[in-house]
Scaffold this motif. Structure first.
Motif, mmCIF file in Angstrom:
data_model
loop_
_atom_site.group_PDB
_atom_site.id
_atom_site.type_symbol
_atom_site.label_atom_id
_atom_site.label_comp_id
_atom_site.label_asym_id
_atom_site.label_seq_id
_atom_site.Cartn_x
_atom_site.Cartn_y
_atom_site.Cartn_z
ATOM 1 N N ASN A 18 13.260 -6.730 -20.419
ATOM 2 C CA ASN A 18 12.159 -7.168 -19.546
ATOM 3 C C ASN A 18 12.361 -8.572 -19.005
ATOM 4 N N GLU A 19 12.852 -9.479 -19.858
ATOM 5 C CA GLU A 19 13.119 -10.850 -19.385
ATOM 6 C C GLU A 19 14.199 -10.852 -18.295
ATOM 7 N N ILE A 20 15.220 -10.038 -18.489
ATOM 8 C CA ILE A 20 16.301 -9.977 -17.488
ATOM 9 C C ILE A 20 15.735 -9.464 -16.162
ATOM 10 N N LEU A 21 14.907 -8.403 -16.256
ATOM 11 C CA LEU A 21 14.358 -7.829 -15.015
ATOM 12 C C LEU A 21 13.410 -8.802 -14.320
ATOM 13 N N SER A 22 12.635 -9.565 -15.095
ATOM 14 C CA SER A 22 11.713 -10.483 -14.407
ATOM 15 C C SER A 22 12.483 -11.677 -13.817
ATOM 16 N N THR A 23 13.559 -12.114 -14.498
ATOM 17 C CA THR A 23 14.413 -13.163 -13.913
ATOM 18 C C THR A 23 15.014 -12.660 -12.594
ATOM 19 N N ALA A 24 15.453 -11.400 -12.606
ATOM 20 C CA ALA A 24 16.060 -10.816 -11.414
ATOM 21 C C ALA A 24 15.048 -10.732 -10.267
#
Ligand code: SAH
Length: 327
Positions: free
Chosen positions: A71-77
């Motif tokens: 989830n953190e990776i997707l929100s950073t993206a």
């Protein structure tokens, strides 16, 4: 250009200006004046490898390790795409926590956004690379680091240069835009081997080539070694542009670490790509592959504005396209 000509140019300091101007002209004619920005997400600093030059090598127990959740990776993206990035690069140590399924979940999640996607997560099996591609990954970065077999073996305990080559040819075969590159200034590296590195980029028909000076890290066996030479790294980059006129070449962050104007100089000597960091500031200092990385405390929004200003100041503009290789 043959091997001897490359060696002669790399050894001759009087040819620098000519070389950088020629590479700049070839860049202008073949890939134009637009600069492609790639937003870099450093999603894990956990690594099972022992690369002797790298601060993230598993033997370094001074570094605080982190992993971003899916989830953190997707929100950073998402945040980066909202800022206008048309390519994202997912980079990490070799961290088996992100198994094939998890990586594919991340890749397909990011590919729902309007962006091209590059992976830079090390040596994996053919099947892994195939699965990532099927999930939507477009490009892959895997520097050969050096083509000198003896040097490679010494630098990478437990690894083999044959596997690194295999990975690169597998990536090409699977249809990735494939990026490679080398370090310049490793202890015991020769000018001849740098010429071989450049010839290897051509043999692979690399779509992207990143060249960076070696910067010693104090928690590695090379803590007492000197910095790589900025100008020599720039020469390797310029020669790469001349030999592969239509590829994408980044002005690397390591260049800017050694020279405060390093990326702009590189953009005027053959480079056409910059890779600003879009990782959250709380993680930046922990992704310390080498010391004194630039922009450690700058929020992604600030980094983008800053580099955009610099690029505009030399009469170049930021591309709004995905920035695939021009054929
Ligand atoms: N694990 C991935 C990503 C490695 S980090 C992989 O294996 O491809 C990205 C790049 O940082 C490496 O390819 C290496 O060329 C560079 N790097 C590592 N240590 C460095 C150092 N001390 N100085 C300069 N560049 C370094």
């Amino acid at each position: 250009m043959n091997r001897q000509e490359i060696i002669d140019i790399l050894s001759d300091k009087t040819k620098n200006d000519w070389l950088f101007k020629t590479a700049n002209q070839i860049r202008h004619e073949n890939v134009g004046d637009e600069v492609h920005l790639r937003g870099l997400i450093e999603f894990s600093n956990i690594c099972k490898r022992q690369c002797k030059y790298c601060g993230l090598r598993s033997a370094n127990n001074k570094v605080e390790r982190y992993r971003l959740s899916v989830n953190e990776i997707l929100s950073t993206a998402k945040n980066a795409v909202a800022m206008g990035y048309k390519t994202l690069v997912l980079q990490s140590g070799e961290d088996d926590y992100y198994d094939t399924d998890k990586m594919c979940e991340i890749i397909s999640g990011i590919k729902k956004l309007d962006t091209a996607l590059t992976l830079s997560i090390g040596e994996k099996t053919y099947e892994d690379y195939k699965a990532y591609k099927k999930s939507g990954a477009d490009r892959y970065l895997l520097r050969i680091e050096t083509t000198d077999k003896k040097l490679y073996t010494n630098m990478h305990p437990g690894a083999s240069i044959e596997n690194r080559f295999n990975c690169l040819f597998n990536l090409k075969k699977l249809g990735y835009e494939t990026g490679t590159g080398c370090l310049v200034g490793l202890p015991d590296q020769t000018i001849e081997s740098l010429a071989d590195d450049i010839l290897f980029f051509k043999e692979l028909d690399a779509d992207m080539v990143g060249i960076g000076p070696f910067i010693p890290h104090k928690e590695t066996p090379f803590k007492d070694a000197g910095n790589g030479d900025f100008w020599l790294a720039l020469k390797v980059m310029a020669l790469t542009r001349i030999i592969l006129p239509n590829i994408n070449i980044p002005a690397t962050t390591a260049m800017e670490t050694l020279n405060p104007n390093g990326r702009i100089i590189a953009l005027q000597s053959g480079a056409n790509v910059v890779m600003p960091n879009v990782t959250g500031v709380e993680y930046r200092p922990k992704y310390e592959i080498y010391p004194n990385k630039i922009c450690l405390n700058d929020a992604p929004e600030k980094c983008r504005g800053c580099i955009e200003g610099k690029i505009n100041s030399i009469g170049r503009s930021i591309s709004r396209k995905y920035g695939f290789r021009k054929h």
